[in-house]
Scaffold this active site. Structure first.
Site, PDB file in Angstrom:
ATOM      1  N   ARG A   1     -27.109  32.025 -43.244  1.00  0.00           N
ATOM      2  CA  ARG A   1     -28.485  32.338 -42.897  1.00  0.00           C
ATOM      3  C   ARG A   1     -29.097  33.471 -43.737  1.00  0.00           C
ATOM      4  O   ARG A   1     -30.256  33.409 -44.135  1.00  0.00           O
ATOM      5  CB  ARG A   1     -28.468  32.693 -41.405  1.00  0.00           C
ATOM      6  CG  ARG A   1     -29.751  33.049 -40.734  1.00  0.00           C
ATOM      7  CD  ARG A   1     -29.417  33.410 -39.280  1.00  0.00           C
ATOM      8  NE  ARG A   1     -30.606  33.734 -38.521  1.00  0.00           N
ATOM      9  CZ  ARG A   1     -31.354  32.845 -37.890  1.00  0.00           C
ATOM     10  NH1 ARG A   1     -31.031  31.572 -37.955  1.00  0.00           N
ATOM     11  NH2 ARG A   1     -32.417  33.224 -37.211  1.00  0.00           N
TER      12      ARG A   1
ATOM     13  N   LEU B   1     -37.084  32.571 -39.227  1.00  0.00           N
ATOM     14  CA  LEU B   1     -35.842  31.811 -39.329  1.00  0.00           C
ATOM     15  C   LEU B   1     -35.491  31.395 -37.905  1.00  0.00           C
ATOM     16  O   LEU B   1     -35.189  32.238 -37.058  1.00  0.00           O
ATOM     17  CB  LEU B   1     -34.727  32.683 -39.905  1.00  0.00           C
ATOM     18  CG  LEU B   1     -34.537  32.711 -41.421  1.00  0.00           C
ATOM     19  CD1 LEU B   1     -33.559  33.821 -41.786  1.00  0.00           C
ATOM     20  CD2 LEU B   1     -34.031  31.375 -41.914  1.00  0.00           C
ATOM     21  N   SER B   2     -35.555  30.099 -37.638  1.00  0.00           N
ATOM     22  CA  SER B   2     -35.315  29.623 -36.274  1.00  0.00           C
ATOM     23  C   SER B   2     -33.921  30.005 -35.809  1.00  0.00           C
ATOM     24  O   SER B   2     -33.003  30.194 -36.615  1.00  0.00           O
ATOM     25  CB  SER B   2     -35.471  28.100 -36.207  1.00  0.00           C
ATOM     26  OG  SER B   2     -36.779  27.709 -36.535  1.00  0.00           O
ATOM     27  N   CYS B   3     -33.758  30.114 -34.491  1.00  0.00           N
ATOM     28  CA  CYS B   3     -32.443  30.479 -33.962  1.00  0.00           C
ATOM     29  C   CYS B   3     -31.431  29.396 -34.339  1.00  0.00           C
ATOM     30  O   CYS B   3     -31.743  28.201 -34.386  1.00  0.00           O
ATOM     31  CB  CYS B   3     -32.499  30.712 -32.457  1.00  0.00           C
ATOM     32  SG  CYS B   3     -32.903  29.290 -31.455  1.00  0.00           S
TER      33      CYS B   3
END
Length: 362
Positions: A23, A76-78
């Site tokens: 990520r 940034l999506s979970c």
């Protein structure tokens, strides 16, 4: 994710992809933290540990990567939601993929790793975000065609696609998405800012239908972001028309995600906020136009309803709640969606797409 058993068994490629493309490679050097009053910047250069805490806050935490006029406009999506949506996509090597909402490029990188180099097109509305994503993808050695455009129009030059996935919530499914997917292809998108659905395009290409896959909150299409009035504005437009007791316990409205989803389907324009004080749980409800209701705890386990405007929102809420219970309290995975007639007819249904109860998507 390991401890909770959140890695999907049928999609082992996702775990491998997250390990290979972590990520933080796609997080900008400045992210944003909510301090209780406002979003404040956290810069990697000044506070690397704080920056890392925001990027890896936990499987259920998104990382805010862009703030505009004090409000978040990209993230940034979970990780848990990213994994769940990728699993729902049923992506196979060799599939041509269209992603809508590039953001920082992490989802696009994972799609490319699974589908194969050069098979993923990603559309981003914000030119600055698109360029940031291109740089991050190039640095990671990923070949994704990032285009600037309106995601609701899809990307016709590279159609047809085997798979389409959106990273922002829509109220109605754009028909361009259905048109640009091969018969039998799959569309995964957040719907209604509350969950995501997976639709399969019919063999004749004239409709798409499928089931709700999960529950999560998503940012909406940028054109609707922050466009609607809040409760205070709606409340100011009318005085309460008396008061009445509200005898139902409000706790399920806070705690039962399946009830919340059913109410979202039945009453899509209602906005509900809850908070607890010394007297109990309270709810503020409005329709973003003229009608509002307050369910106010007054102590002793009692709640009263105040309502204003042309609609009786507390009564509508109770009626929809009763209907859900009469239907056997179906959970969110019992709901599905159908899109047909060039997108003009869209509806949610429960249990069966042909014979089950249905609600129009407006």
């Amino acid at each position: 994710m390991d401890q909770r058993g959140d890695w999907p068994e049928r999609s082992a490629w996702i775990r491998d992809g997250v390990d290979a493309l972590p990520r933080h490679l796609f997080a900008p050097r400045r992210v944003w933290r909510w301090d209780g009053h406002a979003y404040v910047p956290v810069d990697h250069g000044h506070d690397p540990a704080g920056w890392a805490d925001e990027v890896y806050a936990g499987p259920d935490a998104a990382t805010v990567t862009q703030v505009t006029n004090g409000l978040p406009t990209s993230s940034l999506s979970c990780q848990a939601v990213v994994v769940d949506m990728l699993d729902s996509l049923l992506l196979e090597p060799g599939h041509r993929v269209l992603e809508l909402g590039t953001g920082n490029g992490w989802d696009a990188a994972l799609l490319d790793r699974r589908a194969g180099p050069g098979l993923t097109v990603s559309v981003e509305a914000d030119p600055d975000l698109a360029e940031t994503a291109r740089r991050a993808l190039a640095a990671a050695g990923v070949m994704v065609d990032v285009q600037v455009g309106d995601g609701n129009q899809g990307w016709a030059p590279k159609a047809p696609y085997d798979r389409v996935i959106a990273t922002y919530a829509v109220e109605r499914i754009p028909w361009a998405w259905v048109e640009q997917v091969k018969p039998g292809g799959r569309i995964v998108t957040p719907w209604g800012r509350l969950g995501h659905v997976a639709l399969t395009v019919a063999d004749d290409g004239r409709s798409a239908t499928g089931w709700v896959q999960g529950l999560a909150q998503f940012m909406p299409d940028r054109r609707t972001l922050h466009a609607e009035p809040g409760f205070t504005q709606v409340r100011a437009g009318s005085e309460p028309d008396g008061e009445q007791p509200f005898v139902r316990d409000l706790a399920p409205l806070r705690d039962d995600v399946h009830l919340r989803f059913a109410l979202r389907v039945a009453l899509p324009d209602l906005r509900i906020a809850l908070a607890e004080d010394a007297d109990g749980l309270n709810a503020w409800i409005h329709d973003a136009r003229q009608s509002w209701a307050v369910l106010s705890a007054v102590g002793g386990g009692r709640t009263i309803a105040l309502q204003g405007g042309p609609r009786r929102l507390a009564d509508e809420l109770e009626a929809a709640w009763n209907t859900w219970l009469e239907q056997g309290a179906p959970d969110l995975y019992d709901f599905g969606m159908t899109v047909t007639d060039s997108g003009t007819a869209q509806y949610m249904w429960v249990n069966d797409s042909q014979s089950g109860p249905r609600w129009p998507v407006t």
